[in-house]
Design a protein around this motif. Sequence first.
Motif, PDB file in Angstrom:
ATOM      1  N   PRO A  77      64.557  58.434  17.528  1.00  0.00           N
ATOM      2  CA  PRO A  77      63.758  59.056  18.588  1.00  0.00           C
ATOM      3  C   PRO A  77      62.304  58.618  18.431  1.00  0.00           C
ATOM      4  N   ILE A  78      61.520  58.704  19.498  1.00  0.00           N
ATOM      5  CA  ILE A  78      60.101  58.402  19.417  1.00  0.00           C
ATOM      6  C   ILE A  78      59.419  59.648  18.874  1.00  0.00           C
ATOM      7  N   TYR A  79      59.040  59.598  17.604  1.00  0.00           N
ATOM      8  CA  TYR A  79      58.548  60.800  16.938  1.00  0.00           C
ATOM      9  C   TYR A  79      57.112  61.146  17.327  1.00  0.00           C
ATOM     10  N   ASN A 112      58.401  46.785  24.695  1.00  0.00           N
ATOM     11  CA  ASN A 112      58.826  47.177  23.347  1.00  0.00           C
ATOM     12  C   ASN A 112      59.865  46.239  22.755  1.00  0.00           C
ATOM     13  N   GLY A 113      60.123  45.128  23.424  1.00  0.00           N
ATOM     14  CA  GLY A 113      61.142  44.213  22.929  1.00  0.00           C
ATOM     15  C   GLY A 113      60.568  43.050  22.146  1.00  0.00           C
ATOM     16  N   VAL A 160      66.923  58.583  27.602  1.00  0.00           N
ATOM     17  CA  VAL A 160      68.013  59.495  27.258  1.00  0.00           C
ATOM     18  C   VAL A 160      67.795  60.787  28.041  1.00  0.00           C
ATOM     19  N   LYS A 161      68.666  61.744  27.844  1.00  0.00           N
ATOM     20  CA  LYS A 161      68.632  62.959  28.659  1.00  0.00           C
ATOM     21  C   LYS A 161      67.315  63.711  28.541  1.00  0.00           C
ATOM     22  N   ASP A 162      66.719  63.705  27.343  1.00  0.00           N
ATOM     23  CA  ASP A 162      65.504  64.490  27.136  1.00  0.00           C
ATOM     24  C   ASP A 162      64.329  63.629  26.663  1.00  0.00           C
ATOM     25  N   GLY A 163      64.290  62.367  27.085  1.00  0.00           N
ATOM     26  CA  GLY A 163      63.148  61.541  26.702  1.00  0.00           C
ATOM     27  C   GLY A 163      63.503  60.076  26.534  1.00  0.00           C
ATOM     28  N   VAL A 164      62.989  59.501  25.458  1.00  0.00           N
ATOM     29  CA  VAL A 164      63.157  58.066  25.201  1.00  0.00           C
ATOM     30  C   VAL A 164      63.478  57.871  23.724  1.00  0.00           C
ATOM     31  N   ILE A 165      64.291  56.869  23.410  1.00  0.00           N
ATOM     32  CA  ILE A 165      64.574  56.515  22.022  1.00  0.00           C
ATOM     33  C   ILE A 165      64.330  55.022  21.824  1.00  0.00           C
ATOM     34  N   ALA A 166      64.171  54.620  20.575  1.00  0.00           N
ATOM     35  CA  ALA A 166      64.104  53.208  20.202  1.00  0.00           C
ATOM     36  C   ALA A 166      65.460  52.798  19.654  1.00  0.00           C
ATOM     37  N   ILE A 167      65.883  51.602  20.030  1.00  0.00           N
ATOM     38  CA  ILE A 167      67.193  51.137  19.579  1.00  0.00           C
ATOM     39  C   ILE A 167      67.151  49.636  19.354  1.00  0.00           C
ATOM     40  N   LYS A 186      73.130  61.922  27.234  1.00  0.00           N
ATOM     41  CA  LYS A 186      73.070  62.563  25.922  1.00  0.00           C
ATOM     42  C   LYS A 186      71.623  62.819  25.513  1.00  0.00           C
ATOM     43  N   THR A 187      71.439  63.850  24.686  1.00  0.00           N
ATOM     44  CA  THR A 187      70.110  64.194  24.187  1.00  0.00           C
ATOM     45  C   THR A 187      69.793  63.372  22.939  1.00  0.00           C
ATOM     46  N   LYS A 188      68.532  63.433  22.524  1.00  0.00           N
ATOM     47  CA  LYS A 188      68.116  62.742  21.303  1.00  0.00           C
ATOM     48  C   LYS A 188      68.923  63.229  20.107  1.00  0.00           C
ATOM     49  N   LEU A 189      69.117  64.540  20.011  1.00  0.00           N
ATOM     50  CA  LEU A 189      69.852  65.091  18.879  1.00  0.00           C
ATOM     51  C   LEU A 189      71.302  64.635  18.892  1.00  0.00           C
TER      52      LEU A 189
END
Length: 409
Positions: free
Chosen positions: A325-327, A238-239, A251-258, A308-311
């Motif tokens: 977040p990955i929607y 993804n880079g 992250v705590k509850d999944g994956v995010i994009a940054i 930390k969570t996504k929220l």
Amino acid sequence: MESNHQGSLKGLRILDLTHALAGPFCSQMLADHGADVIKVEPLEGDFFRKMGPFRADDQDKFFGGLFQSCNRNKRSISLNLKTELGREALLELVKNADGLVENYRAGVLEKMGLGYEVLKEINPRLVYTSIRGFGDRVGGESPYKNWPAFDIVAQAMGGWMGVTGMDADHPVKVGGGAGDTVSGLFAAFGTVSALLHAKNTGLGQYVDVAMTDSILALSEIVVSQFSYLGVSAKPVGNGIPGLAPFGTIKVKDGVIAIAAPHDPQFHLLCDLLGCPELKTEAKYLNEGLRWTNHLELNAEIEKYSVLKTKLELKELFGGRVPFSPIYTGEDIFNDEHFAARNMLPLVDHPGTATPTAVPGIPVKMSLTPGEVRVRAPKLGEHTREILNEMGWDNQRIAQLLESGILYAA
């Protein structure tokens, strides 16, 4: 200042001899912005009508969700172009059309006597757009001109699949039908450009779009790396080569994009996550070093992000660090951004009592905004209406309906 909701292309008539996704997506863009798009379908209809998804209570299995998503704002006439009278009807439509879009295989319409060279004699200002896997003769005759193609073929040959995925052994196509929709976007742009030229000069032209070319046009990494370095780009997950941190993290509850590759962004990210010491660590001091050590850097960042969570991260990063977040589909339907931008408008759906959402119009115009006005048409829903506009009387239409030349819903 009042806006005109009829769209900037109002007054233009486009004949849509397309099927599946690439062609219909192109003509839908024109319809969204006000063009009168007449979908000319065979008696059996566009085969995409039979493609789902369908709701459990849907009584009409000839009007699927994919068809609805790329044929709104159009009218439908159903003609048997394999007959002389059916072809005559199309030729009459061509006389007063501004453009025509088709995505048959190369040579199909020519064999019917409906190719560009014939049509331009009838209407010299006609803009004729074709979308094929490997194009037609106008833009350069490909050795693959007669090959059939689908989205995945265009993505594979155009360069995307070779750089998408986690490694070279597991190539991945981009989700959705990007090989179709990207070529539809280029075809819509080319059509509008040629229509502007025709308005200024009275001369139409052939617009030749290849799906594979369209993907290559957006493969800047593939082209630049080989052109400048003689190197074939490889998948990097993804880079993007040279940028870090840039991609996905746990992250705590999944994956995010940054994406925080530049110094100010990276420093802020470290401060917000509570790891300011990373800013001054020698191997992360500048953008080049961060890329050289990007795998190690991601692991360091994840030590803090997994707490930390996504929220929680949305509240922490929102408006500060480029992040999402990955929607999922559910997330998209629940996010206020898409509601505020009217990106999920509702339309009626034949066969079910409940309206359905379709993708909205991304181009927002202040004076002549596009609009999702009506659902996709039933097969032959406007056959009588369109022929009446051409001056055909009902008796003539009825005779052709009975003889199998036309179909009307």
